[in-house]
Motif scaffolding. Sequence first.
Motif, PDB file in Angstrom:
ATOM      1  N   UNK A 196       0.826  -1.211   0.000  1.00 56.37           N
ATOM      2  CA  UNK A 196       0.000   0.000   0.000  1.00 56.37           C
ATOM      3  C   UNK A 196       0.857   1.256   0.000  1.00 56.37           C
ATOM      4  N   UNK A 197       1.936   1.243   0.776  1.00 53.61           N
ATOM      5  CA  UNK A 197       2.818   2.409   0.839  1.00 53.61           C
ATOM      6  C   UNK A 197       3.445   2.696  -0.517  1.00 53.61           C
ATOM      7  N   UNK A 198       3.856   1.640  -1.213  1.00 54.88           N
ATOM      8  CA  UNK A 198       4.468   1.819  -2.534  1.00 54.88           C
ATOM      9  C   UNK A 198       3.465   2.394  -3.530  1.00 54.88           C
ATOM     10  N   UNK A 199       2.233   1.864  -3.507  1.00 48.30           N
ATOM     11  CA  UNK A 199       1.216   2.323  -4.452  1.00 48.30           C
ATOM     12  C   UNK A 199       0.795   3.760  -4.166  1.00 48.30           C
ATOM     13  N   UNK A 200       0.491   4.052  -2.911  1.00 53.14           N
ATOM     14  CA  UNK A 200      -0.013   5.381  -2.549  1.00 53.14           C
ATOM     15  C   UNK A 200       1.084   6.445  -2.609  1.00 53.14           C
ATOM     16  N   UNK A 201       2.301   6.063  -2.239  1.00 53.60           N
ATOM     17  CA  UNK A 201       3.395   7.019  -2.306  1.00 53.60           C
ATOM     18  C   UNK A 201       3.647   7.495  -3.725  1.00 53.60           C
ATOM     19  N   UNK A 202       3.591   6.566  -4.676  1.00 57.58           N
ATOM     20  CA  UNK A 202       3.827   6.924  -6.073  1.00 57.58           C
ATOM     21  C   UNK A 202       2.675   7.732  -6.662  1.00 57.58           C
ATOM     22  N   UNK A 203       1.447   7.444  -6.244  1.00 57.04           N
ATOM     23  CA  UNK A 203       0.277   8.095  -6.825  1.00 57.04           C
ATOM     24  C   UNK A 203      -0.054   9.432  -6.172  1.00 57.04           C
ATOM     25  N   UNK A 204      -0.052   9.471  -4.829  1.00 55.31           N
ATOM     26  CA  UNK A 204      -0.657  10.595  -4.120  1.00 55.31           C
ATOM     27  C   UNK A 204       0.317  11.655  -3.628  1.00 55.31           C
ATOM     28  N   UNK A 205       1.537  11.295  -3.282  1.00 55.72           N
ATOM     29  CA  UNK A 205       2.474  12.308  -2.789  1.00 55.72           C
ATOM     30  C   UNK A 205       2.723  13.400  -3.841  1.00 55.72           C
ATOM     31  N   UNK A 206       2.982  13.045  -5.113  1.00 54.32           N
ATOM     32  CA  UNK A 206       3.147  14.110  -6.112  1.00 54.32           C
ATOM     33  C   UNK A 206       1.899  14.988  -6.267  1.00 54.32           C
ATOM     34  N   UNK A 207       0.707  14.372  -6.194  1.00 57.13           N
ATOM     35  CA  UNK A 207      -0.533  15.139  -6.301  1.00 57.13           C
ATOM     36  C   UNK A 207      -0.677  16.111  -5.137  1.00 57.13           C
ATOM     37  N   UNK A 208      -0.343  15.671  -3.927  1.00 59.68           N
ATOM     38  CA  UNK A 208      -0.470  16.533  -2.750  1.00 59.68           C
ATOM     39  C   UNK A 208       0.540  17.682  -2.789  1.00 59.68           C
ATOM     40  N   UNK A 209       1.742  17.407  -3.265  1.00 66.21           N
ATOM     41  CA  UNK A 209       2.757  18.464  -3.381  1.00 66.21           C
ATOM     42  C   UNK A 209       2.317  19.495  -4.420  1.00 66.21           C
ATOM     43  N   UNK A 210       1.776  19.020  -5.533  1.00 68.32           N
ATOM     44  CA  UNK A 210       1.303  19.924  -6.578  1.00 68.32           C
ATOM     45  C   UNK A 210       0.165  20.817  -6.078  1.00 68.32           C
ATOM     46  N   UNK A 211      -0.653  20.305  -5.157  1.00 71.29           N
ATOM     47  CA  UNK A 211      -1.761  21.078  -4.607  1.00 71.29           C
ATOM     48  C   UNK A 211      -1.303  22.072  -3.545  1.00 71.29           C
TER      49      UNK A 211
END
Length: 427
Positions: free
Chosen positions: A114-129
């Motif tokens: 889960x950490x691998x999947x969510x880290x790749x998908x959501x961390x960049x989105x949250x930083x961009x926001x």
Amino acid sequence: MTVLVFTGSLLGSMALGMPIAYALLVCGVALMVYMDIFDAQIITQNLINGADSFPLMAVPFFMLAGEIMNAGGLAKRIVAFALTLVGHIKGGLGYVTILTSCMLASLSGSAVADAAALGALLVPMMVQAGHDKARAAGLVSAGAVIAPVLPPSIGFVIFGVAGGVSISKLFLAGIVPGILMGVSLCVAWWLYARREDTNRLAKRSTKEVMVAFKDGFWALMLPFIIIFGLRFGMFTPTEAAVVVAVYSLFVATVVYGELKLSDLPALFVRSAMTTAVVMLLVAAALVSSWLITVSEISTQIIDLVEPLIDHPTLLLLAMMLLVVIVGTALDMTPTILILTPVLMPIVKQAGIDPVYFGVLFIMNCAIGLITPPVGTVLNVVCGVSNITMEQVVKGVWPFMVAQLIVLFLLVLFPILVTGPARWLGGY
């Protein structure tokens, strides 16, 4: 002296950099030599018996299911659905992360996956926001450790085998505690996000929500299939693992079409390698477990904590503090395998429900995945998010504290675990 030999040989081997599985074997050999009962055949027999367990067949299938979900588009669709539900509110991407973590947890049972999947998908989105990268990575890390608590949980399978506890009851008893861990993250994130000035996503229409739900329907149905099947005795936890793997494979290859048959050999190899590590640990742990019984280490420890035997809550608090300390140095699986044979006799002697203890124990071990300096999940998030360990530790601590508060509330109020478990049929 026996306890000293056990802990000294184990910690000494680990301090020399020896892999945990071999450290457990060295620990067993040291005990046998000290007791003058060394016999290589006993070690071999216990190694074979340790891996020869039908319930442990669930481990490779859950590992495989996690690989398929990440590669086959199931995780991506769950994120998309969560975005349509809560992405528009203040700090919405954080709530998306928490909601997605809970949904993925009920599919894979693996915090690392889960950490691998969510880290790749959501961390960049949250930083961009506009969110702080360290805090975003910390939230993803804390959300990932819900996976070992919500069914299906690989941690519950290993604990159930090591402690002789019903895995089905553990699965059903873990549902509400897992949800409470998610709620605690929501509270912690709300306290943080209300002070942030970030971009909000546009509110999605009902039609868009329904389209996202329809697209992710097959992935979203899997948790209900697992809970329904376990609740009504349609399959055992081991059979549930097979159902999860086959269902995920069908959805990823036939329904979504994102996983090609040519991709399967690589998935099988990765799953087999991870499973081999876990199974060797379990096999080696049985050698130590057998010697703990023969050398009566548990009896000696019971004598040490005898003043607390008549005070189960204080005893549980002491054991949870011990697990927190051990979790800072050991990964989840070794912690389970080393401490379960030591603590379970104490739990039974004190009259504590083994299922209730198992839920608290696995919650604690899961939180240990985000406690430095080891923190396996922290290392995974650092790798996929391109962030330093120092930054992610700074970002994760408020969420780790929130989950520890939930853990100790469950120690003080057992009804929060046992009550829902009885209603779900876990007792």
